[in-house]
Design an enzyme around this catalytic site. Structure first.
Site, PDB file in Angstrom:
ATOM      1  N   ALA A 163      86.574  37.142  18.713  1.00  0.00           N
ATOM      2  CA  ALA A 163      87.075  37.278  17.349  1.00  0.00           C
ATOM      3  C   ALA A 163      86.861  36.001  16.543  1.00  0.00           C
ATOM      4  O   ALA A 163      86.694  36.056  15.320  1.00  0.00           O
ATOM      5  CB  ALA A 163      88.556  37.640  17.380  1.00  0.00           C
ATOM      6  N   TYR A 164      86.848  34.859  17.202  1.00  0.00           N
ATOM      7  CA  TYR A 164      86.601  33.593  16.509  1.00  0.00           C
ATOM      8  C   TYR A 164      85.215  33.616  15.861  1.00  0.00           C
ATOM      9  O   TYR A 164      85.071  33.323  14.670  1.00  0.00           O
ATOM     10  CB  TYR A 164      86.708  32.424  17.487  1.00  0.00           C
ATOM     11  CG  TYR A 164      86.212  31.107  16.925  1.00  0.00           C
ATOM     12  CD1 TYR A 164      86.988  30.377  16.035  1.00  0.00           C
ATOM     13  CD2 TYR A 164      84.961  30.594  17.300  1.00  0.00           C
ATOM     14  CE1 TYR A 164      86.534  29.172  15.521  1.00  0.00           C
ATOM     15  CE2 TYR A 164      84.504  29.390  16.788  1.00  0.00           C
ATOM     16  CZ  TYR A 164      85.289  28.681  15.899  1.00  0.00           C
ATOM     17  OH  TYR A 164      84.830  27.495  15.388  1.00  0.00           O
ATOM     18  N   GLY A 165      84.201  33.984  16.641  1.00  0.00           N
ATOM     19  CA  GLY A 165      82.841  34.020  16.100  1.00  0.00           C
ATOM     20  C   GLY A 165      82.685  35.045  14.997  1.00  0.00           C
ATOM     21  O   GLY A 165      82.084  34.767  13.952  1.00  0.00           O
ATOM     22  N   SER A 167      84.997  36.232  13.047  1.00  0.00           N
ATOM     23  CA  SER A 167      85.739  35.827  11.849  1.00  0.00           C
ATOM     24  C   SER A 167      84.979  34.777  11.055  1.00  0.00           C
ATOM     25  O   SER A 167      85.006  34.791   9.819  1.00  0.00           O
ATOM     26  CB  SER A 167      87.121  35.302  12.241  1.00  0.00           C
ATOM     27  OG  SER A 167      87.031  34.102  12.995  1.00  0.00           O
TER      28      SER A 167
END
Length: 253
Positions: A163-165, A167
């Site tokens: 989810a970091y990437g 986002s």
């Protein structure tokens, strides 16, 4: 670095900085205050915010404001109330710098924990949208051109970024969309910065095997944040730039 004889880049500006307790966020807040801005500090730890408040006041002589916000739990109405409080307190908002970020879970897609996935998107993307949405009317009403700076990570499409990437990829898209929407009115400059690899806790989580010994300190990328906040960057809009490559330190010399 600017000499003491040069005018302050951000004199009398009101600037909101999210993730103000992060390695880059705290440096941005301090640097902007040194350049004459009144800083509104957003993060969730009130005790640490108070310590940063003291440092900024001592270093700049300008009293910042503190707003403790937990991006994981804050709702749309919380950001609307924040924007209204800023309007009532300061009467203006000249800059918004998004430094808040949550790495979340770095793991294969099949192993992602759904709750943590949702929380990471909430912090990195949804909260960024909600705060920007709430602040836009106030920023569009400023007498001089205001600015929004998003912070990204251009290595967002690597394996296990989760989810970091995703986002961060979405933040870049949001930056471009907002830049196109605000271009005609020319009231807000919208740009995105990738700090590159710097010695922060976030970097250590994303690159746990990397040796931080030779990485630059967060302060090394601050000239880029200052440049995009200043009138010197008036020709830049809708750009996604690398702080260590596209915006060299000499731009503020």
């Amino acid at each position: 670095m600017l000499s003491q004889s040069e005018p302050l880049l951000l004199r009398d500006k009101i600037v909101l900085v999210t993730g103000a307790l992060g390695g880059i966020g705290s440096e941005v807040a301090l640097a902007y205050a040194r350049q004459g801005a009144t800083i509104i500090l957003l993060d969730k730890n009130i005790t640490q915010l108070e310590k940063l408040y003291d440092v900024i006041l001592q270093e700049s002589g300008i009293e910042p404001a503190i707003f403790p916000v937990d991006f994981k739990g804050a709702k749309a109405e919380d950001y609307q109330q924040l924007a209204q409080t800023i309007k009532e307190t300061f009467g203006q908002l000249d800059g918004l710098v998004h430094c808040a970020a949550d790495v979340g879970q770095l793991a294969p897609t099949a192993n992602q924990e759904i709750k943590q996935w949702s929380e990471t998107l909430q912090v990195n993307l949804t909260a960024t949208f909600l705060l920007t949405h709430a602040c836009l009317p106030l920023m569009q009403a400023t007498k001089q051109q205001s600015f929004i700076i998003f912070t990204t990570d251009r290595q967002h499409d690597k394996a296990y970024r989760g989810a970091y990437g995703l986002s961060k990829a979405a933040i870049e898209c949001f930056c471009h969309q907002l830049a196109l929407e605000t271009k005609a009115a020319a009231k807000i400059r919208v740009n995105c910065i990738d700090p590159g690899q710097v010695k922060t806790k976030l970097h250590a989580r994303v690159f746990p095997a990397a040796d931080p010994q030779h990485l630059p300190e967060p302060s090394a990328v601050i000239p880029a944040f200052l440049y995009l906040a200043s009138e010197q960057s008036g020709h830049l809009h809708g750009q996604c730039l690398n702080a260590q490559q596209d915006l060299p330190v000499k731009v503020l010399a």
